[in-house]
Design a protein around this motif. Sequence first.
Motif, PDB file in Angstrom:
ATOM      1  N   ASN A  33       1.457   4.155   1.237  1.00 42.39           N
ATOM      2  CA  ASN A  33       2.305   5.693   1.064  1.00 42.39           C
ATOM      3  C   ASN A  33       1.462   7.029   0.535  1.00 42.39           C
ATOM      4  O   ASN A  33       0.707   7.020  -0.268  1.00 42.39           O
ATOM      5  CB  ASN A  33       2.844   5.670   0.151  1.00 42.39           C
ATOM      6  CG  ASN A  33       4.638   4.747   0.612  1.00 42.39           C
ATOM      7  OD1 ASN A  33       4.606   3.893   1.811  1.00 42.39           O
ATOM      8  ND2 ASN A  33       5.736   5.505   0.138  1.00 42.39           N
ATOM      9  N   VAL A  34       1.566   7.883   1.350  1.00 42.79           N
ATOM     10  CA  VAL A  34       0.705   9.210   1.022  1.00 42.79           C
ATOM     11  C   VAL A  34       1.013   9.351  -0.204  1.00 42.79           C
ATOM     12  O   VAL A  34       0.006  10.343  -1.143  1.00 42.79           O
ATOM     13  CB  VAL A  34       0.858  10.062   2.256  1.00 42.79           C
ATOM     14  CG1 VAL A  34       0.360  11.192   2.220  1.00 42.79           C
ATOM     15  CG2 VAL A  34       0.311   9.916   3.276  1.00 42.79           C
ATOM     16  N   THR A  42       7.582   2.279   1.718  1.00 38.05           N
ATOM     17  CA  THR A  42       7.490   1.980   3.511  1.00 38.05           C
ATOM     18  C   THR A  42       7.632   1.114   3.633  1.00 38.05           C
ATOM     19  O   THR A  42       8.552   0.004   4.128  1.00 38.05           O
ATOM     20  CB  THR A  42       6.414   2.477   3.912  1.00 38.05           C
ATOM     21  OG1 THR A  42       6.265   3.907   3.971  1.00 38.05           O
ATOM     22  CG2 THR A  42       6.329   2.078   5.280  1.00 38.05           C
ATOM     23  N   SER A  84      11.711   4.155   7.692  1.00 39.81           N
ATOM     24  CA  SER A  84      10.381   3.441   8.150  1.00 39.81           C
ATOM     25  C   SER A  84      11.645   2.195   9.068  1.00 39.81           C
ATOM     26  O   SER A  84      11.040   1.480  10.093  1.00 39.81           O
ATOM     27  CB  SER A  84       9.509   3.345   7.797  1.00 39.81           C
ATOM     28  OG  SER A  84      10.421   2.433   6.374  1.00 39.81           O
ATOM     29  N   GLY A 131       0.569   9.873  15.126  1.00 41.45           N
ATOM     30  CA  GLY A 131      -0.341   9.317  14.031  1.00 41.45           C
ATOM     31  C   GLY A 131       0.500   8.930  13.121  1.00 41.45           C
ATOM     32  O   GLY A 131       0.366   7.778  11.587  1.00 41.45           O
ATOM     33  N   THR A 132       2.378   8.622  13.557  1.00 38.88           N
ATOM     34  CA  THR A 132       2.455   7.520  12.858  1.00 38.88           C
ATOM     35  C   THR A 132       3.394   5.830  13.265  1.00 38.88           C
ATOM     36  O   THR A 132       1.958   6.104  14.605  1.00 38.88           O
ATOM     37  CB  THR A 132       4.208   8.538  12.263  1.00 38.88           C
ATOM     38  OG1 THR A 132       4.900   8.246  13.683  1.00 38.88           O
ATOM     39  CG2 THR A 132       3.572   9.302  11.660  1.00 38.88           C
ATOM     40  N   LEU A 169      -4.437   2.386  14.870  1.00 35.44           N
ATOM     41  CA  LEU A 169      -4.255   2.502  13.213  1.00 35.44           C
ATOM     42  C   LEU A 169      -5.652   3.489  12.961  1.00 35.44           C
ATOM     43  O   LEU A 169      -5.106   4.300  11.818  1.00 35.44           O
ATOM     44  CB  LEU A 169      -4.067   1.263  12.833  1.00 35.44           C
ATOM     45  CG  LEU A 169      -2.878   1.544  10.775  1.00 35.44           C
ATOM     46  CD1 LEU A 169      -1.918   1.828  11.096  1.00 35.44           C
ATOM     47  CD2 LEU A 169      -3.453  -0.045  10.668  1.00 35.44           C
ATOM     48  N   THR A 172      -5.503   7.001  13.434  1.00 36.09           N
ATOM     49  CA  THR A 172      -4.523   7.469  12.377  1.00 36.09           C
ATOM     50  C   THR A 172      -4.544   8.864  11.863  1.00 36.09           C
ATOM     51  O   THR A 172      -3.847  10.035  11.556  1.00 36.09           O
ATOM     52  CB  THR A 172      -3.713   6.409  11.902  1.00 36.09           C
ATOM     53  OG1 THR A 172      -3.793   6.198  10.590  1.00 36.09           O
ATOM     54  CG2 THR A 172      -2.802   5.893  12.728  1.00 36.09           C
ATOM     55  N   LEU A 176      -2.898  13.002  11.945  1.00 35.67           N
ATOM     56  CA  LEU A 176      -2.029  13.575  10.650  1.00 35.67           C
ATOM     57  C   LEU A 176      -2.938  13.884   9.650  1.00 35.67           C
ATOM     58  O   LEU A 176      -3.480  13.380   9.103  1.00 35.67           O
ATOM     59  CB  LEU A 176      -1.100  12.384  10.732  1.00 35.67           C
ATOM     60  CG  LEU A 176       0.001  12.942  10.443  1.00 35.67           C
ATOM     61  CD1 LEU A 176       0.840  14.145  10.876  1.00 35.67           C
ATOM     62  CD2 LEU A 176       1.502  11.811   9.960  1.00 35.67           C
ATOM     63  N   LEU A 179      -2.878  12.321   6.466  1.00 35.23           N
ATOM     64  CA  LEU A 179      -3.553  10.698   5.693  1.00 35.23           C
ATOM     65  C   LEU A 179      -5.078  11.055   5.307  1.00 35.23           C
ATOM     66  O   LEU A 179      -5.029  10.531   5.059  1.00 35.23           O
ATOM     67  CB  LEU A 179      -2.932   9.837   7.721  1.00 35.23           C
ATOM     68  CG  LEU A 179      -1.741   9.745   7.971  1.00 35.23           C
ATOM     69  CD1 LEU A 179      -2.306   9.019   8.840  1.00 35.23           C
ATOM     70  CD2 LEU A 179      -1.234   9.102   5.893  1.00 35.23           C
ATOM     71  N   ASP A 186      -1.727   5.182   9.036  1.00 32.46           N
ATOM     72  CA  ASP A 186      -0.291   5.638   8.643  1.00 32.46           C
ATOM     73  C   ASP A 186       0.258   3.591   7.678  1.00 32.46           C
ATOM     74  O   ASP A 186       0.086   3.052   8.727  1.00 32.46           O
ATOM     75  CB  ASP A 186      -0.018   5.338   9.812  1.00 32.46           C
ATOM     76  CG  ASP A 186       1.880   5.794   9.912  1.00 32.46           C
ATOM     77  OD1 ASP A 186       2.210   6.284   8.758  1.00 32.46           O
ATOM     78  OD2 ASP A 186       2.669   4.456  10.069  1.00 32.46           O
ATOM     79  N   GLY A 189       2.803   2.129  10.503  1.00 36.03           N
ATOM     80  CA  GLY A 189       1.825   1.500  11.512  1.00 36.03           C
ATOM     81  C   GLY A 189       0.929   0.541  11.195  1.00 36.03           C
ATOM     82  O   GLY A 189       1.197  -0.643  11.737  1.00 36.03           O
TER      83      GLY A 189
END
Length: 538
Positions: A33-34, A42, A84, A131-132, A169, A172, A176, A179, A186, A189
């Motif tokens: 998780n960012v 997620t 998600s 990017g997700t 992946l 990604t 984004l 990320l 992601d 993903g």
Amino acid sequence: MKIKHIDGILLKKMIMQAKNSLEANKNTVDSLNVFPVPDGDTGTNMALTMNAAAKEVQNVKYIKIEDIAEAAANGSLMGARGNSGVILSQLFRGFAKGCKGKEKLTTADIALALKNASDTAYKAVMKPIEGTILTVAREIGEKAVELSKREDDMEKFLENVIVHAEGVLMKTPDMLKVLKQAGVVDAGGKGLIFIMKGFYEAVANKETVVEIPENVQVIEHEGIEEQGEIHFGYCTEFIIRGKNIEIENFKEAIGSYGDCMLVVGDENLVKVHIHTNHPGEIIEKGLQLGELINIKIDNMRHQHQNRIFEGENAHETSTVKEYGMIAVTMGKGLTDIFKDLNVDEIIVGGQTMNPSTEDIKKAIDRISAQNIFIFPNNSNIIMAANQAKELSEKNIIVIPTRTVPQGIAAVLAFNAEEGIEENREAMTKAINSVKTGQVTYSVRDTHWNDIEIKKGNILGMQDGEIKRVGTHVDEVSFMLLKDMISEDAEMLTIFYGEDIDGNRAQQLADKVAEMYEDVEIEVYYGGQPLYYYIFSVE
């Protein structure tokens, strides 16, 4: 031995193993998780959604391809948690469309189902972002179609699809910016790839066994069985506050004491929900790990009898009103505030504990009103609320509140004498007039907008953006309020959380009052976990 076809039995195994794969690796997904704040992670949300799908599949009586796929779609739809989880439920919905009328699935059939899955999920998202998980799903579908034209060995086919997905992946972060800044791929993903790996493991006969948790209920006063005998009579909930809590060990320790178990959180704060006949023993085990707060024990058998009595006499008292309201929040103080504002149903949830589509649908069903407004009060709950709306025959209006202050402002803007559209317009205007501040802590080391953040740092956020980072709650809180209060600000409301003393909150308010004499300041006990303060500036 080469497997060229998938029948109902094997498809069932594939879905069950996908659940096992995701359940075993949800912490890995959570770690990606960012945003470094405690939130509805997620991996946890996808795993809970997948568990709901698997449970529905497990109950299918006839092993037909389309029945199995439909069960997975229905289970994930009702069990979807967080954005998600909702996207995952749409992937299963599209997958089920591709399986209709099929007695066996070839690689071409699986490819079509995966392509349908991606197309359906993209249509469900108003503004798809590359990017997700959506990107990974699309690439999986497109690669599957390409490979199916020359590969009929199901094991090799799935293996090559996964290799391609893992390559996507890894790209990604280039799609984004957030990320790349955080140095992660992601999370959604990654979760989808674990599901695909579960499919492969079932086909390759490399299955693992992970028990399916019972269906989780997080709605306040929920958990009562509608039919049949109640085997475990006490709905027991509490939060453990400690250090270095081993969540999996605790789940194993209490798992045999009941059902409908939910244990989520992190090493310092754990939310516990279980139906049991021995609440005292569950509480004792929790005390071994730390301090217990927000303890709630409900006698479900007693509630059940009351519900039956009320149902039998409903014809005498039942009336359908014009408007009803549902709000999602956590913390006794905030719950009481929404109740005082005449909100009919409070769903206990928010950060770290996103309610499912089914949770929201049940709250809708309990309100006897023609029109019902829903206030999600969290950006990660809006999609589930909209999904519940589609499942209801009532007129549901989802007001896209992303924070508790927005939710309170929207409720205050409600006028029972006005029409639906007038109220929607007034509520939307109220949302846009509120600035939200939140003070919490970082759960991981990361980088955000070129700011280095360490685990345990205090974070001050305004409308979802990290504005201040420090080591002291009071200092970060004051600096954040200085950022938020502009010349035209008229009112500041401070909601202090369960970890803040009322005197300390008042001291912060007094300090702000000295600097901003024209701003009216109110202080309320929110009791919210995870967030030391929630600020509302109008």
